[in-house]
Design a protein around this motif. Structure first.
Motif, short mmCIF file in Angstrom:
data_model
loop_
_atom_site.label_atom_id
_atom_site.label_comp_id
_atom_site.label_asym_id
_atom_site.label_seq_id
_atom_site.Cartn_x
_atom_site.Cartn_y
_atom_site.Cartn_z
N SER A 1 0.86 -1.18 0.00
CA SER A 1 0.00 0.00 0.00
C SER A 1 0.89 1.23 0.00
O SER A 1 1.56 1.54 0.99
CB SER A 1 -0.91 -0.01 1.24
OG SER A 1 -1.69 1.17 1.28
N THR A 2 0.96 1.93 -1.13
CA THR A 2 1.82 3.10 -1.26
C THR A 2 1.23 4.07 -2.26
O THR A 2 0.52 3.67 -3.19
CB THR A 2 3.25 2.70 -1.70
OG1 THR A 2 4.04 3.87 -1.84
CG2 THR A 2 3.22 1.95 -3.02
N ASP A 3 1.50 5.35 -2.04
CA ASP A 3 1.05 6.38 -2.98
C ASP A 3 2.10 6.67 -4.05
O ASP A 3 1.88 7.52 -4.91
CB ASP A 3 0.73 7.68 -2.22
CG ASP A 3 -0.44 7.52 -1.27
OD1 ASP A 3 -1.34 6.71 -1.58
OD2 ASP A 3 -0.46 8.18 -0.22
N ARG A 4 3.22 6.00 -3.99
CA ARG A 4 4.29 6.29 -4.93
C ARG A 4 4.01 5.66 -6.29
O ARG A 4 3.47 4.56 -6.38
CB ARG A 4 5.63 5.79 -4.40
CG ARG A 4 6.07 6.52 -3.13
CD ARG A 4 7.51 6.22 -2.80
NE ARG A 4 7.95 6.93 -1.60
CZ ARG A 4 8.36 8.18 -1.58
NH1 ARG A 4 8.40 8.87 -2.71
NH2 ARG A 4 8.74 8.75 -0.44
N GLN A 5 4.42 6.37 -7.35
CA GLN A 5 4.24 5.88 -8.70
C GLN A 5 5.28 4.81 -9.02
O GLN A 5 6.26 4.62 -8.30
CB GLN A 5 4.39 7.04 -9.71
CG GLN A 5 3.34 8.13 -9.55
CD GLN A 5 3.65 9.32 -10.44
OE1 GLN A 5 4.63 10.03 -10.23
NE2 GLN A 5 2.82 9.54 -11.44
N THR A 6 5.02 4.12 -10.13
CA THR A 6 5.94 3.05 -10.54
C THR A 6 7.35 3.58 -10.75
O THR A 6 8.34 2.97 -10.34
CB THR A 6 5.43 2.40 -11.84
OG1 THR A 6 4.10 1.91 -11.62
CG2 THR A 6 6.33 1.26 -12.27
N GLY A 7 7.46 4.76 -11.40
CA GLY A 7 8.78 5.34 -11.64
C GLY A 7 9.50 5.68 -10.35
O GLY A 7 10.73 5.54 -10.26
N GLU A 8 8.76 6.14 -9.34
CA GLU A 8 9.38 6.44 -8.04
C GLU A 8 9.91 5.17 -7.40
O GLU A 8 11.02 5.16 -6.84
CB GLU A 8 8.36 7.10 -7.12
CG GLU A 8 7.99 8.52 -7.48
CD GLU A 8 7.04 9.10 -6.45
OE1 GLU A 8 7.51 9.73 -5.50
OE2 GLU A 8 5.82 8.91 -6.60
N LEU A 9 9.13 4.09 -7.46
CA LEU A 9 9.58 2.83 -6.89
C LEU A 9 10.83 2.33 -7.62
O LEU A 9 11.74 1.77 -7.00
CB LEU A 9 8.46 1.79 -6.96
CG LEU A 9 7.23 2.09 -6.10
CD1 LEU A 9 6.13 1.08 -6.38
CD2 LEU A 9 7.59 2.08 -4.62
N LEU A 10 10.87 2.54 -8.93
CA LEU A 10 12.06 2.17 -9.69
C LEU A 10 13.27 2.98 -9.23
O LEU A 10 14.37 2.45 -9.06
CB LEU A 10 11.82 2.39 -11.18
CG LEU A 10 13.02 2.14 -12.11
CD1 LEU A 10 13.47 0.69 -12.03
CD2 LEU A 10 12.66 2.51 -13.55
N SER A 11 13.06 4.28 -9.00
CA SER A 11 14.15 5.14 -8.53
C SER A 11 14.64 4.69 -7.16
O SER A 11 15.84 4.67 -6.89
CB SER A 11 13.68 6.60 -8.47
OG SER A 11 14.67 7.45 -7.95
N ILE A 12 13.73 4.31 -6.28
CA ILE A 12 14.11 3.84 -4.94
C ILE A 12 14.89 2.54 -5.05
O ILE A 12 15.90 2.34 -4.35
CB ILE A 12 12.85 3.67 -4.07
CG1 ILE A 12 12.24 5.03 -3.75
CG2 ILE A 12 13.19 2.93 -2.77
CD1 ILE A 12 10.89 4.96 -3.07
N ALA A 13 14.45 1.64 -5.93
CA ALA A 13 15.10 0.34 -6.06
C ALA A 13 16.48 0.43 -6.68
O ALA A 13 17.28 -0.52 -6.56
CB ALA A 13 14.23 -0.61 -6.88
N ALA B 1 9.25 13.10 -11.13
CA ALA B 1 9.52 13.28 -12.56
C ALA B 1 9.73 11.92 -13.24
O ALA B 1 9.23 11.69 -14.34
CB ALA B 1 10.75 14.17 -12.75
N ALA B 2 10.49 11.04 -12.58
CA ALA B 2 10.72 9.70 -13.15
C ALA B 2 9.41 8.93 -13.25
O ALA B 2 9.16 8.23 -14.24
CB ALA B 2 11.72 8.94 -12.29
N GLY B 3 8.56 9.04 -12.22
CA GLY B 3 7.27 8.36 -12.25
C GLY B 3 6.38 8.87 -13.36
O GLY B 3 5.73 8.10 -14.07
N THR B 4 6.35 10.20 -13.54
CA THR B 4 5.54 10.78 -14.61
C THR B 4 6.04 10.32 -15.97
O THR B 4 5.26 9.93 -16.85
CB THR B 4 5.59 12.32 -14.54
OG1 THR B 4 5.10 12.74 -13.26
CG2 THR B 4 4.74 12.94 -15.63
N ALA B 5 7.36 10.34 -16.16
CA ALA B 5 7.93 9.90 -17.44
C ALA B 5 7.62 8.44 -17.71
O ALA B 5 7.25 8.06 -18.84
CB ALA B 5 9.44 10.13 -17.44
N SER B 6 7.75 7.59 -16.68
CA SER B 6 7.47 6.17 -16.85
C SER B 6 6.02 5.93 -17.24
O SER B 6 5.72 5.16 -18.15
CB SER B 6 7.80 5.43 -15.55
OG SER B 6 7.42 4.07 -15.64
#
Length: 557
Positions: free
Chosen positions: A112-124, A198-203
């Motif tokens: 359960s998270t409000d982060r976008q896919t691109g944000e999760l990619l950036s974190i990983a 920004a990464a999440g929006t682009a993804s």
């Protein structure tokens, strides 16, 4: 940072240092040897001047040269060896954190998270690496402290007033620099958040580029990305300014400290309180002190960045699952939605019997989403229950549940460099005959063979081709209960009829749910449940339900 987030971050950092304690300890030891030798270089030069140059002794000169050579050998090897142990520890820890984040996101019921896919990619990727850099900072702090202590002891032995001045001045300087840490951390955290957005929006935009072009939304999408990019730019500039101010202050104050020490040492030499060799030692140590002090200052600056990264990683690792996860092994049986209330559904009850091909038609997308997510175990009903063989899905072990019940979502993601790799499941590589059979059932036999090369996520395939490959992959998984969500929306009418025939034939005798409004698919179902305005509005064969105007409007439009 909230108290809960701070606690999770501290646990993450503590775990890192426990796992890599050997590498960190060896790094700190060898780097401390390097700093010790660095601090002794001015002492050695001073001794050479006093004991060899000043006396003119050839023997003393030879021993001095050998001693300086040994000192520089230990200095160099200490740094290189410590760097080797540190690099190994950092790489291992970053890899471990990366695996933990990816496993947390893609396995189980999801988080359960409000982060976008691109944000999760950036974190990983970048944040796991940034968090692992805390290991380096710990070793650098220890070694820099050793260098400062040795320098201070030597100065106290030569001239106590200078030693005391440094003992008082250096802690004040470091504490003052440390006070700037929260400011840098706030700017750094804001930068990372903006970069993630920004990464999440682009993804997301790249993923939806084809439909965006379809309805003319490219210009609006570009506007939104420009806005996110400019926000990221402003946050990045703010973080750079904060870092530059920090480095400027630390460099100026350190330079001022050196200048004062050098001036005092020169005055003492003129008055005869210290020898020429001791003057060289004092000036050399004053110059050397720049290294550990700036090291500590840089650690404070980088600590802010690394802690912000660690906090984001900890947030993902500590995020709650979307639904409960039990330890009861799943077994095949009836799947039942019993008086389920949730967003999109208002008291829906339906049963998927073993061996039945069931169609579910909804008049609202929210209802279709709810049915799909409930069957996938990704959503818990507000009231009512979803059970498999009489056991609520929330009580079932997620791994065994996936071996019994599998949901193929509408969105298609393909992984691998060839069709053969894209069709692989966790059951191991299927044989060519099974893959060919599944491809034929999905009407995907015309894609160039199993060794047909795929670009990233199958971008060299059309939307309909990717959809057919996804259907074939699901058929290969061959679970006792399969759920398909709109599996034919991107194919033509002829192909849609072929896929409908292929699914019904390939899944004969096993429970299959088709959440769709496709008439060819529904026509082959044993039973169709029509959900309108969140309630079951009709049940029967597809052709019989066509007499219901609301149903006909949905499936024939």
């Amino acid at each position: 940072m909230t108290e809960a987030t701070g606690g999770a971050t501290r646990r993450l950092i503590g775990g890192m240092f426990r796992r890599q304690r050997r590498g960190v300890a060896l790094t700190a030891g060898f780097w401390s040897l390097h700093q010790l030798c660095e601090a002794l270089v001015p002492v050695a030069i001073g001794l050479v001047v006093d004991q060899a140059v000043g006396t003119g002794s050839v023997t003393a000169m030879v021993w001095s040269l050998l001693g300086v050579f040994a000192l520089f050998t230990a200095l160099t090897m200490g740094w290189r060896t410590g760097l080797w142990f540190l690099s190994k520890a950092e790489l291992e820890e970053a890899h471990l954190l990366r695996l933990r984040v990816v496993r947390r996101v893609v396995t189980g019921r999801g988080i359960s998270t409000d982060r976008q896919t691109g944000e999760l990619l950036s974190i990983a990727t970048s944040d796991t690496q940034g968090a692992a850099e805390l290991l380096e900072l710990g070793s650098r702090v220890v070694s820099a402290s050793i260098g400062l202590i040795v320098s201070t002891v030597v100065l106290l032995r030569i001239e106590w007033s200078l030693g005391i001045g440094l003992v008082v001045g250096i802690p004040v300087l470091v504490l003052a620099l440390n006070a700037l840490g929260p400011l840098v951390e706030r700017h750094t955290s804001a930068r990372q958040e903006a970069l993630g957005q920004a990464a999440g929006t682009a993804s997301d935009l790249l993923t939806g580029l084809r439909p965006l072009r379809g309805f003319g939304g490219v210009e609006e999408a570009a506007r939104r990305y420009r806005l996110a990019s400019r926000t990221s730019l402003r946050a990045n500039v703010g973080a750079v300014k904060a870092g530059a101010a920090f480095v400027s202050v630390s460099t100026f104050t350190t330079g001022l400290l050196i200048a004062v020490v050098a001036a005092l040492a020169g005055w003492f030499a003129l008055r005869g309180r210290i020898t020429i060799g001791e003057l060289i030692t004092i000036v050399g140590l004053a110059a050397f002190i720049t290294d550990p002090v700036l090291n500590l200052a840089d650690c404070v600056f980088r600590l802010a960045t690394a802690r912000a990264s660690a906090a984001r990683v900890a947030e993902v690792l500590e995020a709650p699952e979307l639904a409960g996860s039990g330890d009861v092994a799943a077994v095949p049986g009836e799947v039942v939605l019993d008086d389920v209330h949730t967003t999109g559904l208002d008291g829906v009850s339906l049963t998927v019997r073993p061996g039945e091909l069931l169609g579910v038609v909804t008049s609202e997308i929210a209802a279709a989403d709810a049915v799909t997510e409930l069957l996938a175990g990704a959503r818990q009903p507000e009231s009512g229950a979803v059970t498999l063989a009489g056991v609520p899905l929330t009580e079932l072990d997620i791994a065994s549940l996936r071996r019994v019940l599998l949901v193929e979502p509408h969105a298609v993601d393909l992984f691998g460099e060839t069709l053969r790799e894209a069709l692989r499941t966790d059951d191991g590589p299927p044989d060519d005959a099974a893959m060919a059979s599944a491809m034929a059932a999905a009407s995907a036999g015309d894609l160039g063979g199993l060794d047909h090369a795929l670009l990233d996520h199958g971008t060299n395939l059309s939307g309909g081709q990717r959809q057919r490959v996804a259907v074939a992959r699901a058929l290969l998984a061959d679970r006792p209960v399969m759920v398909f969500r709109d599996p034919t929306t991107a194919v033509d009418a002829v192909t849609e009829h072929a896929i409908a025939e292929g699914i019904s034939g390939h899944r004969a005798g096993r429970a299959t749910v088709l959440v769709t409004t496709s008439a060819p698919l529904l026509d082959r179902c044993d039973r169709v449940v029509f959900v309108s305005e969140g309630r079951v509005a009709g049940t029967g064969r597809h052709r019989d339900l066509l007499a219901v105007p609301a149903y006909a409007d949905v499936v024939l439009r």
